[in-house]
Write an enzyme that holds these catalytic residues in place. Sequence first.
Site, PDB file in Angstrom:
ATOM      1  N   THR A 174       0.409  -0.246  17.180  1.00  0.00           N
ATOM      2  CA  THR A 174      -0.755  -0.485  16.947  1.00  0.00           C
ATOM      3  C   THR A 174      -1.214   0.937  15.790  1.00  0.00           C
ATOM      4  OG1 THR A 174      -2.345  -0.406  18.701  1.00  0.00           O
ATOM      5  CG2 THR A 174      -0.942  -2.830  17.913  1.00  0.00           C
ATOM      6  N   GLU A 205       3.424   6.424   7.832  1.00  0.00           N
ATOM      7  CA  GLU A 205       2.539   5.255   6.887  1.00  0.00           C
ATOM      8  C   GLU A 205       4.051   4.915   6.549  1.00  0.00           C
ATOM      9  OE1 GLU A 205       0.184   4.265   7.539  1.00  0.00           O
ATOM     10  OE2 GLU A 205      -1.608   5.914   7.761  1.00  0.00           O
TER      11      GLU A 205
END
Length: 220
Positions: free
Chosen positions: A10, A87
């Site tokens: 997360t 990312e």
Amino acid sequence: MAELVFFSGTMDCGKSTLALQMDHNHAARGRSGRVFSRDDRAGVDRISSRLGLEARADEVRDDTDFWRVVTDERARGRAVDYLVCDEAQFYSPAQVEQLARLVDEMGIDVFAFGITADFRTRLFPGAARLIELADRVEVLQVRSLCWCGARATHNARTVDGRMVVEGEQVVVGDTAGEAAGPGAGGAPRVAYEVLCRRHHMRRMTADTARATTSGDAVLL
């Protein structure tokens, strides 16, 4: 043997910090690599950590072709031993397949970092393809915590302080608590917060919990 490794977790679990450390460790051993990112909080062509670490990175765009990037580098006589891809959830499935091809056909190590699911608890296409193709998927051991103290497993999006479960999959925003007031030009302020599954299902963020405790709101 080269590998495609997907490091997932997360928000707030140290993915970008590890990506920067991974690049440092390999470069320190004389290996040549390239660092990529997309939609980083620090802006275009940057990779940054919430701990304050930041470095230059190549921005991944819709038309980025990793195979072409590496073959062009090698044509110029520059070695490419590894890629650090931060990312990675924002990469397209086709771009993930390009990364896998570089591992298999050129022997280049690829270290990809990203979250798996969006604010609606649905897999990002890039993350899903990485899970399908990676030699290894490593869940980072640094645990993000929900406001209640339990392990955070879900990413929540808030708009002007209210949790939402509908909207575009990719919207760059602040981490809850890092920004105050409206967005630029009076636009809605988009922020993200990590929650445990129970409070994500209840749509109960830290602000909602504080309001409930103070009697300003009622939890339904």
